[in-house]
Design a protein around this motif. Structure first.
Motif, PDB file in Angstrom:
ATOM      1  N   ASP A 110      68.457  14.191 -46.552  1.00 41.47           N
ATOM      2  CA  ASP A 110      69.650  13.350 -46.582  1.00 41.47           C
ATOM      3  C   ASP A 110      69.662  12.403 -45.384  1.00 41.47           C
ATOM      4  N   HIS A 111      69.690  12.997 -44.183  1.00 44.13           N
ATOM      5  CA  HIS A 111      69.653  12.160 -42.983  1.00 44.13           C
ATOM      6  C   HIS A 111      69.335  12.991 -41.736  1.00 44.13           C
ATOM      7  N   PHE A 112      68.948  12.280 -40.704  1.00 42.19           N
ATOM      8  CA  PHE A 112      68.691  12.873 -39.396  1.00 42.19           C
ATOM      9  C   PHE A 112      70.021  12.918 -38.652  1.00 42.19           C
ATOM     10  N   CYS A 113      70.388  14.113 -38.176  1.00 40.41           N
ATOM     11  CA  CYS A 113      71.679  14.310 -37.518  1.00 40.41           C
ATOM     12  C   CYS A 113      71.612  14.095 -36.008  1.00 40.41           C
ATOM     13  N   GLY A 114      70.457  14.373 -35.420  1.00 39.48           N
ATOM     14  CA  GLY A 114      70.342  14.204 -33.976  1.00 39.48           C
ATOM     15  C   GLY A 114      69.401  15.212 -33.359  1.00 39.48           C
ATOM     16  N   LEU A 115      69.342  15.165 -32.046  1.00 47.03           N
ATOM     17  CA  LEU A 115      68.429  15.981 -31.253  1.00 47.03           C
ATOM     18  C   LEU A 115      69.231  16.830 -30.278  1.00 47.03           C
ATOM     19  N   CYS A 116      68.848  18.086 -30.152  1.00 50.42           N
ATOM     20  CA  CYS A 116      69.476  18.993 -29.192  1.00 50.42           C
ATOM     21  C   CYS A 116      68.360  19.631 -28.358  1.00 50.42           C
ATOM     22  N   HIS A 117      68.437  19.509 -27.044  1.00 48.50           N
ATOM     23  CA  HIS A 117      67.474  20.166 -26.151  1.00 48.50           C
ATOM     24  C   HIS A 117      68.094  21.494 -25.739  1.00 48.50           C
ATOM     25  N   GLU A 118      67.418  22.595 -26.085  1.00 47.99           N
ATOM     26  CA  GLU A 118      67.984  23.927 -25.853  1.00 47.99           C
ATOM     27  C   GLU A 118      67.064  24.762 -24.968  1.00 47.99           C
ATOM     28  N   HIS A 119      67.658  25.433 -23.995  1.00 46.77           N
ATOM     29  CA  HIS A 119      66.949  26.430 -23.199  1.00 46.77           C
ATOM     30  C   HIS A 119      67.449  27.805 -23.628  1.00 46.77           C
ATOM     31  N   VAL A 120      66.533  28.713 -23.912  1.00 50.20           N
ATOM     32  CA  VAL A 120      66.876  30.097 -24.196  1.00 50.20           C
ATOM     33  C   VAL A 120      66.480  30.880 -22.948  1.00 50.20           C
ATOM     34  N   LYS A 121      67.478  31.511 -22.332  1.00 51.08           N
ATOM     35  CA  LYS A 121      67.233  32.223 -21.078  1.00 51.08           C
ATOM     36  C   LYS A 121      67.254  33.731 -21.301  1.00 51.08           C
ATOM     37  N   GLU A 122      66.505  34.416 -20.455  1.00 51.91           N
ATOM     38  CA  GLU A 122      66.526  35.871 -20.410  1.00 51.91           C
ATOM     39  C   GLU A 122      66.610  36.275 -18.951  1.00 51.91           C
ATOM     40  N   LYS A 123      67.688  36.970 -18.600  1.00 55.66           N
ATOM     41  CA  LYS A 123      67.943  37.378 -17.217  1.00 55.66           C
ATOM     42  C   LYS A 123      67.892  36.176 -16.272  1.00 55.66           C
ATOM     43  N   GLY A 124      68.457  35.056 -16.722  1.00 55.93           N
ATOM     44  CA  GLY A 124      68.557  33.862 -15.892  1.00 55.93           C
ATOM     45  C   GLY A 124      67.343  32.959 -15.887  1.00 55.93           C
ATOM     46  N   ALA A 125      66.207  33.440 -16.396  1.00 50.69           N
ATOM     47  CA  ALA A 125      64.984  32.631 -16.406  1.00 50.69           C
ATOM     48  C   ALA A 125      64.806  31.973 -17.778  1.00 50.69           C
ATOM     49  N   ILE A 126      64.362  30.738 -17.777  1.00 54.87           N
ATOM     50  CA  ILE A 126      64.130  30.028 -19.032  1.00 54.87           C
ATOM     51  C   ILE A 126      62.919  30.620 -19.727  1.00 54.87           C
TER      52      ILE A 126
ATOM     53  N   SER B  56      74.300  28.465 -30.921  1.00 53.01           N
ATOM     54  CA  SER B  56      73.969  27.036 -30.869  1.00 53.01           C
ATOM     55  C   SER B  56      73.917  26.444 -32.276  1.00 53.01           C
ATOM     56  N   ASP B  57      73.531  27.227 -33.272  1.00 57.80           N
ATOM     57  CA  ASP B  57      73.537  26.747 -34.656  1.00 57.80           C
ATOM     58  C   ASP B  57      74.965  26.475 -35.121  1.00 57.80           C
TER      59      ASP B  57
ATOM     60  N   ASN C 191      79.289  20.157 -35.148  1.00 63.51           N
ATOM     61  CA  ASN C 191      79.337  18.896 -34.418  1.00 63.51           C
ATOM     62  C   ASN C 191      78.296  17.847 -34.795  1.00 63.51           C
ATOM     63  N   MET C 192      77.275  18.231 -35.552  1.00 63.57           N
ATOM     64  CA  MET C 192      76.192  17.282 -35.794  1.00 63.57           C
ATOM     65  C   MET C 192      75.947  16.932 -37.263  1.00 63.57           C
ATOM     66  N   LEU C 193      76.374  17.765 -38.206  1.00 63.50           N
ATOM     67  CA  LEU C 193      75.992  17.569 -39.605  1.00 63.50           C
ATOM     68  C   LEU C 193      76.439  16.253 -40.200  1.00 63.50           C
ATOM     69  N   ASP C 194      77.596  15.760 -39.792  1.00 64.89           N
ATOM     70  CA  ASP C 194      78.095  14.512 -40.367  1.00 64.89           C
ATOM     71  C   ASP C 194      77.641  13.282 -39.596  1.00 64.89           C
ATOM     72  N   LYS C 195      76.889  13.485 -38.536  1.00 66.32           N
ATOM     73  CA  LYS C 195      76.345  12.362 -37.766  1.00 66.32           C
ATOM     74  C   LYS C 195      75.104  11.844 -38.483  1.00 66.32           C
ATOM     75  N   LYS C 196      74.920  10.548 -38.441  1.00 67.62           N
ATOM     76  CA  LYS C 196      73.718   9.932 -38.993  1.00 67.62           C
ATOM     77  C   LYS C 196      73.078   9.128 -37.883  1.00 67.62           C
ATOM     78  N   VAL C 197      71.895   9.528 -37.493  1.00 61.65           N
ATOM     79  CA  VAL C 197      71.196   8.897 -36.383  1.00 61.65           C
ATOM     80  C   VAL C 197      69.978   8.160 -36.923  1.00 61.65           C
ATOM     81  N   TYR C 198      69.748   7.001 -36.388  1.00 61.08           N
ATOM     82  CA  TYR C 198      68.583   6.189 -36.714  1.00 61.08           C
ATOM     83  C   TYR C 198      67.317   7.015 -36.461  1.00 61.08           C
ATOM     84  N   LEU C 199      66.408   7.092 -37.448  1.00 65.85           N
ATOM     85  CA  LEU C 199      65.181   7.877 -37.311  1.00 65.85           C
ATOM     86  C   LEU C 199      63.953   7.007 -37.565  1.00 65.85           C
ATOM     87  N   PRO C 200      63.435   6.390 -36.514  1.00 62.14           N
ATOM     88  CA  PRO C 200      62.192   5.627 -36.690  1.00 62.14           C
ATOM     89  C   PRO C 200      60.977   6.538 -36.530  1.00 62.14           C
TER      90      PRO C 200
END
Length: 169
Positions: free
Chosen positions: A76-92, A134-135, A141-150
């Motif tokens: 349908d469309h590209f919603c966007g980009l999310c940069h996620e860190h998953v930490k364990e005991k404070g360390a990425i 995060s999902d 917050n992102m599903l209805d966004k439409k972002v340009y995807l080149p």
């Protein structure tokens, strides 16, 4: 050859992992997978996985959807980009670039994979389920966004001579 290029580009650092995440939506419902593996084992989450070196974002989203659900899907469309860190005991532990796409079913039959059980959930009550936090945020917050995807390709046709092409979604 591809690994040699990555070493050249990244040096000794490990870059964030490119992951395509698909919100497969139909009739006010979203298809989620009950994650059988870490990270987020035991949680429900959007369909997705690692983007392969030789595929576009859309190709990766379609492939992952088929592998995890048995369904054929349409982009349908590209919603966007999310940069996620998953930490364990404070360390990425994981650094992920999550490319969020909205898709809809286009055929095939729903089937469980080795990733876990798949099931439809009402979008309106998604936060009442045990869904990856995060999902939940991306769904709300992102599903209805439409972002340009080149998507562009640089093809070396001769030594240090490049041909450019672009595809826009």
């Amino acid at each position: 050859k591809a690994m040699a290029a990555m070493v050249h580009l990244t040096g000794k650092e490990s870059p964030p992992l490119a992951v395509v995440v698909s919100a497969i939506v139909q009739n006010g419902k979203i298809l989620l997978v009950h994650r059988a593996k870490r990270p987020f084992q035991g949680y429900w989450g959007m369909i997705g996985g690692k983007l392969k070196h030789d595929e576009t974002l859309i190709q990766g989203a379609i492939r992952e959807a088929k592998e995890e659900t048995g369904l054929d899907v349409a982009f349908d469309h590209f919603c966007g980009l999310c940069h996620e860190h998953v930490k364990e005991k404070g360390a990425i532990k994981h650094s992920l670039l999550l490319f969020v796409c909205k898709m809809h079913p286009a055929g095939g039959a729903l089937a469980q994979s080795n990733e876990g059980e798949v099931r439809w959930f009402d979008l309106a009550s998604i936060d009442a389920q045990k869904v990856v936090p995060s999902d939940v945020w991306m769904i709300k917050n992102m599903l209805d966004k439409k972002v340009y995807l080149p998507f562009s390709t640089m093809d070396e046709t001769a030594q240090n001579v490049y041909e450019f092409s672009a595809d826009v979604h």
